[in-house]
Enzyme design. Structure first.
Site, mmCIF file in Angstrom:
data_model
loop_
_atom_site.group_PDB
_atom_site.id
_atom_site.type_symbol
_atom_site.label_atom_id
_atom_site.label_comp_id
_atom_site.label_asym_id
_atom_site.label_seq_id
_atom_site.Cartn_x
_atom_site.Cartn_y
_atom_site.Cartn_z
ATOM 1 N N LYS A 80 50.012 60.527 33.936
ATOM 2 C CA LYS A 80 51.395 60.551 33.459
ATOM 3 C C LYS A 80 51.404 60.427 31.937
ATOM 4 O O LYS A 80 50.628 59.659 31.351
ATOM 5 C CB LYS A 80 52.179 59.407 34.104
ATOM 6 C CG LYS A 80 53.674 59.411 33.790
ATOM 7 C CD LYS A 80 54.390 58.311 34.565
ATOM 8 C CE LYS A 80 55.875 58.261 34.278
ATOM 9 N NZ LYS A 80 56.566 57.222 35.065
ATOM 10 N N SER A 155 60.417 58.598 37.754
ATOM 11 C CA SER A 155 60.096 59.371 36.568
ATOM 12 C C SER A 155 58.717 60.023 36.611
ATOM 13 O O SER A 155 58.388 60.875 35.797
ATOM 14 C CB SER A 155 60.177 58.461 35.338
ATOM 15 O OG SER A 155 59.201 57.421 35.420
ATOM 16 N N SER A 179 59.507 54.430 40.214
ATOM 17 C CA SER A 179 59.118 55.710 39.627
ATOM 18 C C SER A 179 57.802 56.281 40.135
ATOM 19 O O SER A 179 57.430 57.384 39.753
ATOM 20 C CB SER A 179 59.054 55.591 38.097
ATOM 21 O OG SER A 179 60.343 55.480 37.564
#
Length: 506
Positions: A80, A155, A179
């Site tokens: 990420k 996210s 997330s």
């Protein structure tokens, strides 16, 4: 042997150790999958073929020399884009950090590399992790591999989509209020938020420092456990004072698939299982999970979490305050982009207005207000009291059971633009934020496709603080039972990039 993009992490590591595959072959197959599919998915912001092939060659050289290999040797993984990796850019999905070159490597990423994993690149995300759909990235949305007209969740949407589409075998995400678990649910993969303090946050760009936790996204529970073993098995990180405990064995409760699962006690919270807004497919998945666990001898106990309804309000108060504090450094002087102006104050104002997107500005404005002298006691202090009550509720409940069964998401993947109202978007986190407030571990386990939508559905399991290994054992039991009872398993790699899913969003 299955195609390389459909192998599990355990399968890849085993094939490389036995010489059935080389690490370079596996890395090349993963890079080819990204090249073929990511133009449609947009799971990655940056692909790192040179770093990947260099790491793969080192694995092959070690094997050829007869040297011991790490537990994830040759396993391709995605990162990420709020985790630092030297030699890449770390943008957090924001114009504020566009072009920023990482000067060091996050501890979580370093431990993956030490275990032999191969870095494929940095994945898309909601800006600074503010979002539940991956629509808030400054560089465009990621699409759900099961239906390109739908969101992958957020996210950590890029990481979830990459695993679901066969563009990575494992991926790292961060979970501040759901997330990891929510995009895992929407994309049909396993996603785990470990107990707070289990994985180092050093090198993670902070959103909410008391809430953030790095964790794995994977195809199976065993793969998630192998990844967590690499992330946290080395024990506390001297660079992060919040890491806790001695090295732990996260595989301890998994056992071979042929083993009968241990007798389990599963907690059920009616207010969660019957919550308003929970769609029919997710209710069906939870009912299926109960039957699967019952077939394996689990007993059930009804519990109450009296402060669960206040979790969303407490979370958005605390998280917004911490976000305001953490993002104050991005002012065009210390960090971030810079927009010129005649005075320093005007420069800071223009820089922050241009560098942050709408959701990032909204969260910081809310945090600024809640920390003001007029609002601090009424909102922030009250939210902290509710937080303590939520933690106490979970502690009492989990003293009576091995894990709590709950939804991970109120709905299956929704369409782009369907939740433009911020309050409606925040409701996506209804079932996940409590664990971040309390620090408990939780995992989303995929349970096939919903009968009405044809989209991935899942169940969430919540465990006691710092009992992550037992939680993984319960998740593995659910996964095994679902596999045995399912008449047709969904494809390990989602099919949308092969033409399913209709029109692409603008």
């Amino acid at each position: 042997m299955a195609s390389v993009d459909q192998l599990t992490a355990a399968g890849v590591a085993s094939a490389i150790a036995e010489g059935a595959l080389s690490a370079v072959e596996v890395a090349t197959a993963a890079l080819d999958a990204i090249s073929a599919r990511d133009a449609d998915l947009h799971a990655y912001l940056e692909v790192t073929p040179d770093l990947a092939l260099e790491a793969a060659r080192r694995v092959d050289e070690r094997r050829a020399a007869g040297e011991p290999l790490g537990p994830l040797a040759g396993v391709p993984f995605a990162i990420k884009d709020n985790l630092q990796l030297e030699g890449t850019h770390t943008t957090c999905g924001s114009r504020m950090l566009e072009g920023y070159a990482s000067q060091f490597t996050a501890t979580a990423v370093s431990r993956m590399l030490a275990a032999g994993a191969v870095p494929l690149g940095k994945t898309n995300m909601d800006e600074f992790a503010f979002g539940s759909s991956c629509e808030a990235s400054a560089f465009g949305p990621t699409r759900n591999p099961w239906d390109l007209a739908r969101v992958p969740g957020g996210s950590s949407g890029g990481s979830a989509a990459a695993v679901a589409a066969g563009e990575a075998t494992l991926a790292l995400g961060s979970d501040t209020g759901g997330s990891i678990r929510q995009p895992a649910s929407l994309c049909g993969v396993v996603g785990m938020k470990p107990s707070y303090g289990t994985v180092s946050r050093y090198g993670l760009v902070a959103f909410g420092s008391s809430l953030d936790q790095v964790g794995p996204l994977a195809r199976t529970v065993r793969d998630a456990a192998l990844c967590l073993q690499a992330l946290a098995g080395g024990g506390p990180d001297p660079l992060d004072a919040t890491t806790t405990g001695a090295p732990r064995d996260f595989l301890a409760h998994l056992g071979p698939a042929a083993d009968a699962p241990e007798p389990l006690t599963i907690g059920l919270v009616p207010r969660l299982l019957e919550a308003e807004g929970l769609d029919a497919d997710e209710k069906s998945a939870l009912s299926h999970a109960r039957h699967v666990l019952a077939d394996q001898g689990a007993t059930f106990v009804e519990l109450d979490l009296p402060h669960a309804d206040a979790a969303i309000a407490a979370y958005y108060a605390i998280a917004s305050c911490e976000a305001f504090s953490n993002l104050a450094r991005f002012d065009g002087v210390r960090f971030g982009a810079q927009v010129g102006a005649p005075t320093l104050a005007e420069q800071t104002s223009r820089t922050r207005a241009a560098g942050f997107g709408a959701e990032a500005r909204r969260r910081q404005l809310l945090g600024a207000y809640l920390l003001s002298s007029d609002a601090y006691e009424r909102y922030f202090t009250q939210a902290q009291r509710i937080r303590r009550s939520i933690a106490a509720d979970l502690s009492r409940a989990l003293s009576r059971c091995d894990a709590i069964l709950a939804p991970a998401s109120p709905t299956c993947a929704f369409g782009f633009g369907e939740r433009s109202d911020p309050v409606r978007m925040y409701a996506s986190d209804l079932f996940t934020v409590g664990c971040n407030l309390a620090g408990n571990p939780a995992i989303s386990v995929p349970l096939g496709l919903g009968p009405q939508s044809g989209l991935p559905v899942s169940a969430q399991l919540i465990g006691a603080c710092h009992d992550d290994a037992r939680l993984l054992g319960v998740a593995a039991a659910l996964e095994r039972g679902h596999g045995a009872s399912a008449s047709a398993e969904p494809a390990p790699v989602a099919p949308a990039f092969l033409g399913r899913g209709g029109e692409l969003p603008a």
